[in-house]
Design a protein around this motif. Structure first.
Motif, short mmCIF file in Angstrom:
data_model
loop_
_atom_site.label_atom_id
_atom_site.label_comp_id
_atom_site.label_asym_id
_atom_site.label_seq_id
_atom_site.Cartn_x
_atom_site.Cartn_y
_atom_site.Cartn_z
N LEU A 49 0.82 -1.21 0.00
CA LEU A 49 0.00 0.00 0.00
C LEU A 49 0.85 1.26 0.00
CD1 LEU A 49 -3.15 -0.04 0.09
CD2 LEU A 49 -2.97 0.75 2.44
N TYR A 50 2.11 1.10 0.40
CA TYR A 50 3.01 2.26 0.52
C TYR A 50 3.38 2.84 -0.85
CZ TYR A 50 7.38 4.77 1.45
OH TYR A 50 8.38 5.71 1.51
N LYS B 151 1.85 7.43 -11.64
CA LYS B 151 0.88 6.91 -10.67
C LYS B 151 0.50 5.47 -11.01
CE LYS B 151 -2.06 10.37 -10.97
NZ LYS B 151 -3.25 11.23 -10.70
N VAL B 152 0.33 5.19 -12.29
CA VAL B 152 0.03 3.81 -12.70
C VAL B 152 1.21 2.89 -12.38
CG1 VAL B 152 -0.39 2.32 -14.69
CG2 VAL B 152 -1.63 4.47 -14.47
N LEU B 153 2.43 3.37 -12.58
CA LEU B 153 3.61 2.56 -12.26
C LEU B 153 3.64 2.22 -10.78
CD1 LEU B 153 6.32 1.27 -12.96
CD2 LEU B 153 7.39 3.54 -12.69
N ALA B 154 3.41 3.20 -9.91
CA ALA B 154 3.40 2.95 -8.47
C ALA B 154 2.29 1.98 -8.10
CB ALA B 154 3.22 4.27 -7.72
N PHE B 155 1.14 2.13 -8.72
CA PHE B 155 0.00 1.23 -8.47
C PHE B 155 0.34 -0.20 -8.88
CE2 PHE B 155 -4.13 -0.61 -9.66
CZ PHE B 155 -4.87 -0.35 -8.51
N GLY C 249 2.03 3.39 11.21
CA GLY C 249 3.49 3.26 11.15
C GLY C 249 4.15 4.50 10.58
N GLY C 250 3.54 5.11 9.58
CA GLY C 250 4.11 6.28 8.93
C GLY C 250 4.09 6.12 7.43
N SER C 251 3.47 7.08 6.74
CA SER C 251 3.29 6.96 5.29
C SER C 251 4.39 7.65 4.50
CB SER C 251 1.93 7.55 4.88
OG SER C 251 1.86 8.93 5.21
N ARG C 252 5.33 8.30 5.16
CA ARG C 252 6.38 9.03 4.46
C ARG C 252 7.74 8.35 4.56
NH1 ARG C 252 5.12 14.22 2.49
NH2 ARG C 252 2.86 14.35 2.37
N ASN C 253 7.75 7.15 5.10
CA ASN C 253 9.00 6.42 5.27
C ASN C 253 8.72 4.94 5.04
OD1 ASN C 253 11.17 4.88 6.77
ND2 ASN C 253 11.91 6.96 7.13
N MET C 254 9.62 4.25 4.32
CA MET C 254 9.37 2.86 3.98
C MET C 254 9.32 1.95 5.20
SD MET C 254 12.99 1.55 2.37
CE MET C 254 14.47 1.42 3.38
N TRP C 255 9.93 2.40 6.32
CA TRP C 255 9.89 1.59 7.53
C TRP C 255 8.56 1.71 8.25
CZ3 TRP C 255 13.39 -2.02 8.08
CH2 TRP C 255 14.64 -1.84 7.46
#
Length: 303
Positions: free
Chosen positions: A24-25, A189-193, A234-240
């Motif tokens: 989802l990230y 956006k399609v690539l990220a999706f 957890g946080g949406s601006r960091n992969m962790w």
């Protein structure tokens, strides 16, 4: 070894949920509130379950042996990539809550299709899915989920540092400005999706043998909200953030199990408090830097 025997299933589940949070990230990295990951997760699981159980593929299973499991990951990832592309091109022209509603509708459509097909087992689902690579204990699935998590984190790190990652962030911060700078928003956006869809599909294909059964309950609206909570808490601006959020929120019901019915109340209370007082998520507690002290410089007085 006793620890792994007792808690191996829980540990593997924590890593699995962290991976689903990461799926989802990727759309969020480009500023898209997509809730489609449970649909792709369920689709990947169905692909694996059908290939591993359906009599029509018995010859293929006999010929490939344990390589059949690897094939299910590849096929699930490919199918989810194609479907993600077909769904993403029209859906990602929407924004905000409208995109969220469109992706929730996608999850619901997949669920109802699965409920009405014979090949998916209908409402009963598919049972007797063989254990991957002849695993005898559930903790051994850590040997699959942990390497996938490591590869995903490495990929995410390199992606964020690349030109594509910078384009994602530019679109997230200001789509109109990014478009004016020559960055095509829809393409990125399609690539990220699609990246998120592929990851969710592969995790689903790995999870079907792990759970030994697969049905339409795997991809529901409730799962969409749970995956979103992993990222937001957890946080949406960091992969962790999704890793930490998915691990903690998946473990919380087990930790609170002695409290019986009260554990649901406490679980909800934790979500509310984290949403109110941790706007950057739990990761924000570790990544927040101290602002430099704004001490006024002493003025030099001319003598």
């Amino acid at each position: 070894m006793d620890f792994l025997q007792n808690y191996g299933f829980l540990l593997a589940t924590l890593v699995q949920q962290a991976l689903l949070g990461l799926s989802l990230y990727f759309p969020l990295l480009s500023g898209q509130l997509s809730l489609a990951s449970p649909g792709f997760y369920a689709l990947g699981g169905y692909v694996a379950a059908i290939l591993l159980v359906n009599p029509a593929f018995a010859g293929l299973r006999d010929a490939l042996g344990n390589w059949t499991f690897v094939l299910t990951w590849l096929v699930a990832g490919l199918i989810c990539a194609v479907l993600g592309l077909l769904v993403g091109i029209p859906a990602l022209r929407l924004r905000g809550i409208y995109l969220a509603l469109a992706t929730v509708a996608f999850v619901q459509i997949l669920q109802y299709v699965a409920l009405n097909l014979d090949v998916t087992g209908g409402a009963v689902g598919l049972f007797g899915i063989p254990q991957a690579f002849g695993f005898q204990d559930r903790w051994q699935y850590l040997l699959l989920f942990l390497p996938l998590l490591a590869v995903t984190l490495l990929f995410t790190r390199q992606l964020e540092r690349s030109r594509t990652g910078r384009a994602f962030r530019a679109i997230r911060d200001d789509e109109l400005a990014a478009d004016a700078m020559g960055i095509p928003p829809t393409r990125y956006k399609v690539l990220a999706f699609v990246i998120g869809a592929v990851l969710a599909g592969i995790v689903g294909a790995m999870s079907a043998p792990f759970l030994n059964t697969w049905n339409a309950r795997q991809g529901t609206f409730d799962a969409s909200i749970a995956f979103l909570a992993y990222v937001l808490i957890g946080g949406s601006r960091n992969m962790w953030g999704p890793v930490l959020g998915g691990t903690l929120l998946a473990a919380l019901p087990e930790v609170l199990r002695p409290l019986q019915d009260w554990r649901l109340v406490i679980n909800g209370l934790v979500l509310v408090l984290a949403s109110l007082y941790l706007p950057q998520g739990l990761v924000g507690l570790f990544t927040r830097r101290r602002a430099p002290s704004a001490r006024p410089a002493k003025a030099e007085v001319a003598k």
